[in-house]
Design a protein around this motif. Structure first.
Motif, PDB file in Angstrom:
ATOM      1  N   ILE A   2       0.814  -1.355  -0.213  1.00 52.64           N
ATOM      2  CA  ILE A   2      -0.313   0.022   0.074  1.00 52.64           C
ATOM      3  C   ILE A   2       0.888   0.848  -0.245  1.00 52.64           C
ATOM      4  O   ILE A   2       1.953   1.219   0.315  1.00 52.64           O
ATOM      5  CB  ILE A   2      -0.879  -0.351   1.239  1.00 52.64           C
ATOM      6  N   GLU A   3       0.444   2.474  -0.213  1.00 50.41           N
ATOM      7  CA  GLU A   3       1.300   3.887  -0.888  1.00 50.41           C
ATOM      8  C   GLU A   3       1.093   4.072   0.509  1.00 50.41           C
ATOM      9  O   GLU A   3       0.766   4.266   1.581  1.00 50.41           O
ATOM     10  CB  GLU A   3       0.207   4.393  -1.623  1.00 50.41           C
ATOM     11  N   GLN A   4       2.981   4.586   0.326  1.00 51.36           N
ATOM     12  CA  GLN A   4       3.031   4.874   1.630  1.00 51.36           C
ATOM     13  C   GLN A   4       2.809   6.414   1.642  1.00 51.36           C
ATOM     14  O   GLN A   4       3.514   7.732   1.546  1.00 51.36           O
ATOM     15  CB  GLN A   4       4.603   5.432   1.999  1.00 51.36           C
ATOM     16  N   ARG A   5       1.310   6.639   2.164  1.00 48.56           N
ATOM     17  CA  ARG A   5       0.432   7.849   2.514  1.00 48.56           C
ATOM     18  C   ARG A   5      -0.219   8.158   3.154  1.00 48.56           C
ATOM     19  O   ARG A   5      -1.429   6.775   3.194  1.00 48.56           O
ATOM     20  CB  ARG A   5       0.497   8.499   0.890  1.00 48.56           C
ATOM     21  N   ARG A   6      -1.149   9.173   4.082  1.00 50.39           N
ATOM     22  CA  ARG A   6      -1.949   9.263   5.079  1.00 50.39           C
ATOM     23  C   ARG A   6      -2.847   9.807   4.222  1.00 50.39           C
ATOM     24  O   ARG A   6      -3.444  10.348   3.310  1.00 50.39           O
ATOM     25  CB  ARG A   6      -1.723  10.319   5.890  1.00 50.39           C
ATOM     26  N   ILE A   7      -4.160   8.555   4.276  1.00 45.52           N
ATOM     27  CA  ILE A   7      -5.186   8.951   3.499  1.00 45.52           C
ATOM     28  C   ILE A   7      -6.342   9.077   4.816  1.00 45.52           C
ATOM     29  O   ILE A   7      -6.606   8.142   5.916  1.00 45.52           O
ATOM     30  CB  ILE A   7      -6.034   8.633   2.220  1.00 45.52           C
ATOM     31  N   LEU A   8      -7.819  10.503   4.622  1.00 46.86           N
ATOM     32  CA  LEU A   8      -8.397  10.480   5.636  1.00 46.86           C
ATOM     33  C   LEU A   8      -9.733   9.992   4.780  1.00 46.86           C
ATOM     34  O   LEU A   8      -9.960  11.534   4.027  1.00 46.86           O
ATOM     35  CB  LEU A   8      -8.683  11.690   5.984  1.00 46.86           C
ATOM     36  N   ALA A   9     -10.179   8.573   4.518  1.00 48.07           N
ATOM     37  CA  ALA A   9     -11.437   8.881   3.758  1.00 48.07           C
ATOM     38  C   ALA A   9     -12.726   9.325   4.506  1.00 48.07           C
ATOM     39  O   ALA A   9     -13.706   9.542   3.830  1.00 48.07           O
ATOM     40  CB  ALA A   9     -11.269   7.573   3.832  1.00 48.07           C
ATOM     41  N   THR A  10     -12.913   8.738   5.347  1.00 44.95           N
ATOM     42  CA  THR A  10     -13.630   8.970   6.849  1.00 44.95           C
ATOM     43  C   THR A  10     -13.417   9.858   7.890  1.00 44.95           C
ATOM     44  O   THR A  10     -12.128   9.954   7.915  1.00 44.95           O
ATOM     45  CB  THR A  10     -14.638   7.875   6.962  1.00 44.95           C
ATOM     46  N   SER A  11     -14.573  10.411   9.011  1.00 37.58           N
ATOM     47  CA  SER A  11     -13.784  10.428   9.910  1.00 37.58           C
ATOM     48  C   SER A  11     -13.329   8.764  10.624  1.00 37.58           C
ATOM     49  O   SER A  11     -13.525   7.746  10.112  1.00 37.58           O
ATOM     50  CB  SER A  11     -15.167  10.676  10.812  1.00 37.58           C
ATOM     51  N   ILE A  12     -12.548   9.409  11.931  1.00 31.52           N
ATOM     52  CA  ILE A  12     -12.114   8.678  12.954  1.00 31.52           C
ATOM     53  C   ILE A  12     -12.875   8.317  14.165  1.00 31.52           C
ATOM     54  O   ILE A  12     -12.276   9.359  14.903  1.00 31.52           O
ATOM     55  CB  ILE A  12     -10.716   8.537  12.424  1.00 31.52           C
ATOM     56  N   PRO A  13     -12.517   7.144  14.449  1.00 29.33           N
ATOM     57  CA  PRO A  13     -12.680   6.235  13.334  1.00 29.33           C
ATOM     58  C   PRO A  13     -13.894   6.512  12.679  1.00 29.33           C
ATOM     59  O   PRO A  13     -15.327   7.098  12.784  1.00 29.33           O
ATOM     60  CB  PRO A  13     -12.972   4.823  14.836  1.00 29.33           C
TER      61      PRO A  13
END
Ligand code: PLZ
Length: 444
Positions: A2-13
């Protein structure tokens, strides 16, 4: 990978994690907590991906375990090959080579060039229990001395050695007998000041053991050369060598619990190496096997061989899959100079956290070695009152922004950094940007 990148796809959690957490609550004992309830599906390098598609930067390594990186290819290949060959025989029934090979590595890599032997177990706590068993057996003495802020595990004996009541010990007693606690050389909080800490702590400790226990009743002193759960407390220069010398004078075995600090984490193979301290026994676990459960006791051959045949063991200790993972992890550490990488990571962390400390009075102390670095937060730099609420607010802020962080400390006011040593500089700096943002927001 997997790409070495931070991704915020939704709120966490995210929603899928929240649904799983509801199932967790209904199925798993409430006694088992979860610090950041995102449910993980994949990990690689310095990134952990969750079930909602979020990609978090990993500053925790599953509490100092995935030192060689999440999804380390050498570990994956070695584990896969071993699983295909056989998964278990029990070393005490029909042995296999990888167990012996791990012991050979441990004997060569742990501090001191004297003759050594090792024995393998499953968890850090189990290694500590066995180190104590061995020390008592060989010395014929009952007492074991441990330190304020120390952490050694959650089994009955190791709970007794662990200092902190909540959450580890509360209402879980009674604990095993003949365990004694002495003050820790904690420079930031030593009453006489950091400069006098080593000398004064040694005096208090040796006086206390002499008066309250008796050196001739003492089998072992157990210490984490850099304390982990207790707050990443680094003893002042001279303290560990002084303690080792005093132990030697009195025939007391020095057990270095390197479960958290070992295997390149501090920029050396072991934290004891920094001052050339040679313990009689060393306990290891966590980083040794890239996430597979493995632990060890390594020590002087005469001490380790004093135990009668059959006196040490366990069904799973030194499981072949875990041993394959350990050999691959150690190879990664050697081939990729991960100790050197830990030192580089440490320089970045100390520099950036040092700048944060200049800006904010709440950062009372920045300390640690290699990629085992912490900042202690206080409400006031003069009184050094622990800022536990601020610490958990910053922690929460990091989590929400996609950074896996951990706290520690007897007073819950220490922020600790334990990234995998394969993390890129880019992710390391991005994680520190996130931390700074969360810190600024929480401090108001
Ligand atoms: N000795 C120095 O750090 C484990 C504990 C997490 P086990 N530290 C993480 C938790 O809350 O349970 C640890 C350690 C030191 C021993 C241990 C115990 O190792 O593998 O967790 O048993």
């Amino acid at each position: 990978m997997i790409e070495q990148r931070r991704i915020l796809a939704t709120s966490i959690p995210g929603p899928a994690s929240r649904a799983m957490q509801a199932r967790k609550t209904a199925a798993v004992s409430a006694g088992v907590g979860t610090g950041l309830p995102v449910y993980v599906v994949e990990g690689a390098g310095g990134i952990v991906r969750d079930v909602d598609g979020n990609q978090l930067i990993d500053f925790g390594s599953g509490i100092a375990v995935t030192t060689v990186g999440n999804g380390n290819q050498r570990v994956i290949d070695a584990v896969t090959a071993q699983v295909n060959a056989f998964t278990h025989t029990c070393f005490m029934v029909t042995p296999y080579d990888s167990y012996v090979a791990v012991c050979e590595k441990l004997n060569a890599l742990t501090p001191g060039d004297h003759e050594k032997r090792s024995a393998l177990f499953n968890s850090g706590a189990e290694a500590v229990e066995n180190a104590v068993k061995i020390a008592r057996h060989v010395t014929g003495r009952p007492a074991v001395v441990a330190f304020d802020h120390g952490y050694h595990g959650r089994t009955n004996l190791t709970m007794g050695l662990t200092a902190k009541n909540m959450p580890y010990k509360h209402r879980f007693g009674p604990f095993a007998g003949e365990l004694y606690r002495v003050p820790m050389a904690y420079p930031y909080r030593w009453p006489g000041g950091a400069d006098r800490c080593a000398e004064e702590a040694l005096r208090v400790i040796t006086d206390q053991v002499h008066a309250q226990v008796g050196e001739e009743n003492t089998a072992a002193v157990i210490i984490e050369p850099i304390q982990g759960e207790g707050g990443f407390i680094v003893p002042p220069e001279g303290f560990l060598p002084g303690l080792a010398e005093w132990c030697r004078e009195h025939g007391i075995l020095l057990i270095a619990d390197e479960v958290q600090s070992g295997f390149c984490r501090t920029g050396d193979w072991f934290a004891c190496d920094h001052e050339g301290v040679v313990p009689d026994l060393v306990t290891t676990a966590k980083g040794i096997a890239g996430g597979m459960p493995l632990a060890a006791v390594t020590g002087r051959a005469d001490v380790m061989d004093a135990v009668h045949a059959g006196g040490l063991g366990g069904t799973y200790g030194g499981n072949p899959v875990a041993c394959a993972a350990a050999l691959a992890s150690i190879e990664s550490m050697e081939e990729d100079d991960l100790a050197g990488r830990a030192r580089e990571i440490g320089e970045v962390l100390l520099d950036r956290l040092g700048r944060l400390a200049e800006k904010y009075d709440e950062v009372g102390d920045v300390r640690g070695r290699g990629a085992m670095i912490a900042m202690e937060l206080v409400t006031d730099p003069e009184t050094r009152e622990p800022a536990a609420a601020l610490t958990s607010a910053v922690n929460k802020g990091c989590h929400e922004r996609g950074l896996i962080t951990l706290t520690c400390g007897t007073y819950g006011n220490v922020f600790r950094f334990l990234p995998p040593l394969s993390i890129s500089d880019e992710l390391l700096h991005e994680g520190l940007d996130v931390l700074e943002e969360a810190f600024t927001a929480a401090v108001g």
